[in-house]
Write a protein that holds these residues in place. Structure first.
Motif, PDB file in Angstrom:
ATOM      1  N   THR A   5      -8.568  -2.206  -1.834  1.00 16.30           N
ATOM      2  CA  THR A   5      -7.680  -2.717  -2.703  1.00 16.30           C
ATOM      3  C   THR A   5      -8.305  -2.285  -4.152  1.00 16.30           C
ATOM      4  N   ASP A   7      -7.392  -5.222  -6.991  1.00 21.71           N
ATOM      5  CA  ASP A   7      -6.134  -6.521  -7.445  1.00 21.71           C
ATOM      6  C   ASP A   7      -6.335  -6.617  -8.952  1.00 21.71           C
ATOM      7  N   VAL A  17       8.938  -6.796  -6.504  1.00 20.76           N
ATOM      8  CA  VAL A  17       7.580  -6.035  -6.392  1.00 20.76           C
ATOM      9  C   VAL A  17       7.996  -4.503  -6.274  1.00 20.76           C
ATOM     10  N   ARG A  19       7.195  -0.974  -5.662  1.00 23.73           N
ATOM     11  CA  ARG A  19       6.258  -0.031  -4.681  1.00 23.73           C
ATOM     12  C   ARG A  19       6.242   1.576  -4.941  1.00 23.73           C
ATOM     13  N   THR A  84      -5.834   0.740  -3.061  1.00 23.61           N
ATOM     14  CA  THR A  84      -4.377  -0.107  -3.529  1.00 23.61           C
ATOM     15  C   THR A  84      -4.311  -0.250  -4.221  1.00 23.61           C
ATOM     16  N   ARG A  86      -2.869  -3.603  -7.177  1.00 25.00           N
ATOM     17  CA  ARG A  86      -1.603  -4.192  -7.845  1.00 25.00           C
ATOM     18  C   ARG A  86      -2.280  -4.540  -9.018  1.00 25.00           C
ATOM     19  N   MET A  94       5.804  -7.159 -10.140  1.00 23.25           N
ATOM     20  CA  MET A  94       4.467  -6.516 -10.036  1.00 23.25           C
ATOM     21  C   MET A  94       4.261  -4.982  -8.937  1.00 23.25           C
ATOM     22  N   GLU A  96       2.394  -2.302  -6.607  1.00 21.76           N
ATOM     23  CA  GLU A  96       1.795  -1.947  -5.855  1.00 21.76           C
ATOM     24  C   GLU A  96       1.900  -0.664  -5.561  1.00 21.76           C
TER      25      GLU A  96
END
Length: 176
Positions: A5, A7, A17, A19, A84, A86, A94, A96
């Protein structure tokens, strides 16, 4: 399979969010990798977001063709991993994004790119580059982006993600 990830922690916790699923190609030929360089000198792996109803394979084939002009060879896809990510978004607090990376090969000569307005604005240019060179450029771009963030400007979203992918590929020998 590799999974990690990224972030950036530059978004509002508990906010909206967005996605997104994306697919990216890791394409090697004679020790160099097909990457997309943009106008600030950083590099990204060719690929992008899946459209509704599109499979990961269909997305990869379309995105590599649009961004580089190359055609991915049928049956050459081999999953490398998932990253992933973020970060602060534009239409939501955000983003993601789950990026699926595949080793693959391209065939034939490159055709003309089919860039969208954003890609044109960023000067997307396909290049064959050695991973250490791309890593150095992305590290330099990350430092410059830290200054942009300090001034409240948005960073280029892929620089950190693909810097980390390049580092992992170099650690693992860059092969499937």
């Amino acid at each position: 399979m590799t999974e990690f990830t990224v972030d950036l922690h530059n978004y509002s916790e508990g906010g909206s969010v967005f996605r997104r699923t994306a697919v990216r190609g890791i394409i090697e030929r004679q020790g160099k990798y097909l990457l997309v360089r943009e106008k600030y000198g950083d590099y990204k792996f060719p690929g992008g977001g899946a459209e509704p109803g599109e499979t990961l394979e269909e997305t990869l084939l379309r995105e590599v063709r649009e961004e580089t002009g190359y055609t991915v060879a049928a049956g050459s896809l081999e999953k490398w991993g998932v990253v992933t990510e973020r970060r602060r978004g534009l239409s939501a607090d955000m983003v993601e994004m789950e990026s699926h990376y595949f080793f693959c090969q391209v065939e034939g000569p490159a055709a003309k790119q089919k860039l969208d307005e954003y890609e044109e604005e960023h000067g997307f240019c396909p290049v064959w580059a050695a991973l250490p060179e791309a890593l150095e450029q992305n590290r330099r771009a990350e430092k410059e982006q830290a200054e942009l963030c300090a001034r409240g400007e948005s960073p280029i979203p892929w620089v950190t993600r693909d810097r980390m992918v390049i580092e992992r590929l170099l650690k693992d020998g860059g092969q499937p």
